[in-house]
Design a protein around this motif. Structure first.
Motif, PDB file in Angstrom:
ATOM      1  N   HIS A  30      47.354 101.146  63.888  1.00 17.27           N
ATOM      2  CA  HIS A  30      47.751  99.797  64.278  1.00 17.27           C
ATOM      3  C   HIS A  30      46.870  99.247  65.395  1.00 17.27           C
ATOM      4  O   HIS A  30      46.376  98.125  65.326  1.00 17.27           O
ATOM      5  CB  HIS A  30      49.223  99.782  64.703  1.00 17.27           C
ATOM      6  CG  HIS A  30      49.789  98.410  64.867  1.00 17.27           C
ATOM      7  ND1 HIS A  30      49.516  97.624  65.971  1.00 17.27           N
ATOM      8  CD2 HIS A  30      50.593  97.671  64.067  1.00 17.27           C
ATOM      9  CE1 HIS A  30      50.156  96.460  65.834  1.00 17.27           C
ATOM     10  NE2 HIS A  30      50.803  96.460  64.696  1.00 17.27           N
ATOM     11  N   ARG A  31      46.717  99.992  66.488  1.00 16.35           N
ATOM     12  CA  ARG A  31      45.830  99.683  67.616  1.00 16.35           C
ATOM     13  C   ARG A  31      46.298  98.525  68.505  1.00 16.35           C
ATOM     14  O   ARG A  31      45.591  98.142  69.432  1.00 16.35           O
ATOM     15  CB  ARG A  31      44.391  99.406  67.141  1.00 16.35           C
ATOM     16  CG  ARG A  31      43.794 100.552  66.339  1.00 16.35           C
ATOM     17  CD  ARG A  31      42.288 100.503  66.338  1.00 16.35           C
ATOM     18  NE  ARG A  31      41.787  99.317  65.649  1.00 16.35           N
ATOM     19  CZ  ARG A  31      40.491  98.994  65.583  1.00 16.35           C
ATOM     20  NH1 ARG A  31      39.591  99.745  66.183  1.00 16.35           N
ATOM     21  NH2 ARG A  31      40.095  97.922  64.929  1.00 16.35           N
TER      22      ARG A  31
ATOM     23  N   CYS B  70      52.107 105.078  58.636  1.00 17.38           N
ATOM     24  CA  CYS B  70      50.830 104.356  58.650  1.00 17.38           C
ATOM     25  C   CYS B  70      49.657 105.330  58.722  1.00 17.38           C
ATOM     26  O   CYS B  70      48.668 105.194  57.995  1.00 17.38           O
ATOM     27  CB  CYS B  70      50.775 103.395  59.834  1.00 17.38           C
ATOM     28  SG  CYS B  70      51.813 101.929  59.670  1.00 17.38           S
ATOM     29  N   HIS B  71      49.778 106.311  59.599  1.00 19.06           N
ATOM     30  CA  HIS B  71      48.679 107.266  59.779  1.00 19.06           C
ATOM     31  C   HIS B  71      48.439 108.074  58.511  1.00 19.06           C
ATOM     32  O   HIS B  71      47.291 108.393  58.169  1.00 19.06           O
ATOM     33  CB  HIS B  71      48.979 108.183  60.964  1.00 19.06           C
ATOM     34  CG  HIS B  71      48.924 107.479  62.287  1.00 19.06           C
ATOM     35  ND1 HIS B  71      49.213 108.098  63.487  1.00 19.06           N
ATOM     36  CD2 HIS B  71      48.618 106.192  62.606  1.00 19.06           C
ATOM     37  CE1 HIS B  71      49.082 107.228  64.477  1.00 19.06           C
ATOM     38  NE2 HIS B  71      48.726 106.062  63.961  1.00 19.06           N
TER      39      HIS B  71
ATOM     40  N   ASP C 186      40.121 108.735  68.529  1.00 21.26           N
ATOM     41  CA  ASP C 186      40.988 109.032  67.395  1.00 21.26           C
ATOM     42  C   ASP C 186      42.098 107.976  67.355  1.00 21.26           C
ATOM     43  O   ASP C 186      42.891 107.872  68.299  1.00 21.26           O
ATOM     44  CB  ASP C 186      41.564 110.444  67.561  1.00 21.26           C
ATOM     45  CG  ASP C 186      42.591 110.802  66.491  1.00 21.26           C
ATOM     46  OD1 ASP C 186      42.726 110.039  65.523  1.00 21.26           O
ATOM     47  OD2 ASP C 186      43.256 111.841  66.638  1.00 21.26           O
ATOM     48  N   GLY C 187      42.160 107.206  66.271  1.00 22.82           N
ATOM     49  CA  GLY C 187      43.155 106.131  66.172  1.00 22.82           C
ATOM     50  C   GLY C 187      44.576 106.641  66.248  1.00 22.82           C
ATOM     51  O   GLY C 187      45.466 105.977  66.795  1.00 22.82           O
ATOM     52  N   SER C 188      44.826 107.825  65.730  1.00 21.94           N
ATOM     53  CA  SER C 188      46.176 108.394  65.747  1.00 21.94           C
ATOM     54  C   SER C 188      46.627 108.693  67.173  1.00 21.94           C
ATOM     55  O   SER C 188      47.723 108.310  67.588  1.00 21.94           O
ATOM     56  CB  SER C 188      46.212 109.680  64.906  1.00 21.94           C
ATOM     57  OG  SER C 188      47.471 110.296  64.992  1.00 21.94           O
ATOM     58  N   ALA C 189      45.764 109.344  67.949  1.00 23.05           N
ATOM     59  CA  ALA C 189      46.108 109.674  69.334  1.00 23.05           C
ATOM     60  C   ALA C 189      46.272 108.413  70.174  1.00 23.05           C
ATOM     61  O   ALA C 189      47.136 108.351  71.058  1.00 23.05           O
ATOM     62  CB  ALA C 189      45.027 110.570  69.937  1.00 23.05           C
ATOM     63  N   ALA C 190      45.457 107.391  69.896  1.00 22.11           N
ATOM     64  CA  ALA C 190      45.554 106.132  70.646  1.00 22.11           C
ATOM     65  C   ALA C 190      46.879 105.431  70.371  1.00 22.11           C
ATOM     66  O   ALA C 190      47.514 104.890  71.279  1.00 22.11           O
ATOM     67  CB  ALA C 190      44.382 105.216  70.286  1.00 22.11           C
TER      68      ALA C 190
ATOM     69  N   LEU D  52      35.991 108.750  63.962  1.00 21.24           N
ATOM     70  CA  LEU D  52      36.294 108.081  65.218  1.00 21.24           C
ATOM     71  C   LEU D  52      36.147 106.569  65.097  1.00 21.24           C
ATOM     72  O   LEU D  52      35.298 106.072  64.360  1.00 21.24           O
ATOM     73  CB  LEU D  52      35.358 108.581  66.330  1.00 21.24           C
ATOM     74  CG  LEU D  52      35.485 110.062  66.710  1.00 21.24           C
ATOM     75  CD1 LEU D  52      34.466 110.406  67.778  1.00 21.24           C
ATOM     76  CD2 LEU D  52      36.886 110.387  67.199  1.00 21.24           C
ATOM     77  N   LEU D  53      36.991 105.856  65.824  1.00 16.48           N
ATOM     78  CA  LEU D  53      36.901 104.398  65.904  1.00 16.48           C
ATOM     79  C   LEU D  53      36.160 104.035  67.184  1.00 16.48           C
ATOM     80  O   LEU D  53      36.152 104.791  68.143  1.00 16.48           O
ATOM     81  CB  LEU D  53      38.310 103.787  65.905  1.00 16.48           C
ATOM     82  CG  LEU D  53      39.180 104.124  64.692  1.00 16.48           C
ATOM     83  CD1 LEU D  53      40.601 103.639  64.919  1.00 16.48           C
ATOM     84  CD2 LEU D  53      38.608 103.515  63.431  1.00 16.48           C
TER      85      LEU D  53
END
Length: 445
Positions: A130-131, A123-124, A185-189, A163-164
């Motif tokens: 996804h979140r 996905c990334h 960062d959406g990936s780290a989250a 950034l989100l």
């Protein structure tokens, strides 16, 4: 009784329900294949200003094609509704397995975690975050493979945007930087959420779990948790690197995949070459489309509850063992549960209404269907239950109970309390004892 056909799909019973959509089982009449049909009312998504979010969800699910992600087949629309046709995943939620077993073995947890990380990494790479990763959004297919579902809160990376800023997701699984209302960062989250999921798989409970939000947020921000003694030292070390409150030093997916613990018995998911995806039809489903796509035939159901035949009852019970309908002593509850009563249908409905109100829930009832609504235990969102009464035989009724919104574990606790107040209308055949779940000696339905 309602008969419905949407395009080439014959629509069956409701198998899931959310705030803005219902999910129904349907059959492709061309191939005979079973599918899940997500039904959204245009009026509802317009009223709640959800158009952009729904468009985003459809676009994302068309973009992501991976063996560990629920597949979107196609999208249809009528003048009033949008129909999202999805892969029908038969193994239930991963959360059901955790509730049933208490916790999974380290080996089994690792297998699911490997599949989860593979899908999230994919996905990334597509620019999708996804979140809202949590066990309730992880399904299992008939072979026991993990499938990520529910991309309703996902975000697509936009050109020049790093950034989100939207706070979303389930509080217990959300990264501390998301709660801070600063850019993240959406990936780290997503990696943080994967770490919480791994912990839950192996422990059987959450690393951060408080009834009041301030205390919960404080523990998440400080990464205040401890690993149980049965975790291996390698697993503990990896989880601590994932649940690092600083997103800059938190381990990245590529390093997770290279970790010694992760690599044990690891088989990478093979998803072949990426398919070209056309998103032109996503905009089209929101246009005014004439009813040639959808034909509906409705019968008169004002005479009483819908009648459920034996075949439908067996299908809903996932096999020939119908004991779960009668035995209230089962040790776990799934997000969809049923019980049987010999009381008149109107008595059942009025009793459900009375009990719901006594538990402080708002009650909405119509045509032997009911919705109970309240606030979740940590006051972080809505908690809702959908109920429907079916006639399965003369003077025998089945009550279908589904979680419509809220946490599955909270529903599990609610259902046991709910049933304890309904003992006087729940019927158990004399052939079933407290130590037996067999229906062999019970009267036939």
């Amino acid at each position: 009784m309602v008969m419905r056909k949407v395009g080439k799909y014959e629509v069956g019973r409701t198998i899931g329900e959310g705030t803005f959509a219902k999910v129904k089982f349907a059959k492709n009449t061309d191939t005979g294949e079973g599918v899940a049909m997500k039904v959204l009312a245009k009026s509802s998504i317009l009223k709640h200003k959800m158009v952009d979010q729904i468009k985003m969800e459809i676009s994302i699910m068309k973009l992501v094609r991976h063996p560990n992600i629920v597949r979107l087949h196609e999208v249809l629309a009528s003048q009033t509704k949008i129909y999202i046709i999805l892969e029908f995943v038969t193994g239930g939620e991963l959360f059901d397995k955790i509730v049933h077993q208490g916790r999974l073995s380290e080996r089994e947890s690792r297998r699911y975690f490997q599949q989860l990380i593979d899908a999230v990494e994919y996905c990334h790479k597509k620019g999708v975050y996804h979140r809202d990763l949590k066990p309730e959004n992880l399904l299992l297919d008939s072979q026991g493979n993990l499938k990520i579902s529910d991309f309703g809160l996902s975000a697509l990376r936009r050109q020049g945007v790093e950034l989100l800023h939207t706070t979303c997701g389930t509080p217990n699984y959300v990264a501390p930087e998301v709660l801070s209302h600063k850019g993240y960062d959406g990936s780290a989250a997503d990696v943080w959420s994967c770490g919480v999921i791994l912990y839950v798989l192996m422990a059987g409970y959450l690393p951060f779990n408080e009834t009041d939000l301030p205390t919960l947020y404080k523990k998440i921000n400080a990464a205040e948790f401890s690993c149980p003694s049965w975790f291996s030292s390698e697993a503990t070390a990896l989880i601590k690197k994932i649940l690092d409150p600083d997103p800059d030093t938190r381990i990245r997916i590529e390093d997770i995949k290279n970790h010694e613990w992760f690599q044990k018995n690891y088989v990478a998911a093979g998803h072949g070459r990426d398919e070209s995806v056309n998103l032109d039809d996503v905009q089209a489903v929101f246009d005014d489309i004439e009813d040639q796509y959808v034909s509906e035939q409705r019968g008169n159901n004002d005479m009483g509850p819908l009648i459920m035949n034996a075949f439908e009852m067996i299908t809903l019970s996932q096999g020939l063992n119908l004991s779960a309908l009668f035995d209230r002593r089962q040790d776990y509850v799934k997000r969809q549960t049923r019980f049987v009563s010999r009381e008149p249908a109107k008595v059942i409905i009025s009793t459900l209404e009375t009990v719901g109100e006594s538990m402080g829930l708002k009650v909405r009832a119509r045509n032997y269907k009911m919705r109970l609504e309240g606030v979740s235990a940590n006051k972080a969102g809505q908690f809702a239950i959908a109920l429907e009464v079916f006639e399965v035989a003369p003077d025998l009724f089945m009550v279908d109970v589904r979680k419509a919104a809220g946490d599955t574990l909270e529903y599990h606790k609610f259902y046991k309390q709910f049933c304890s107040k309904l003992e006087h209308i729940i019927w158990s055949p004399s052939g079933i004892s407290s130590k037996s779940e067999s229906l062999s000696r019970a009267p036939s339905c």
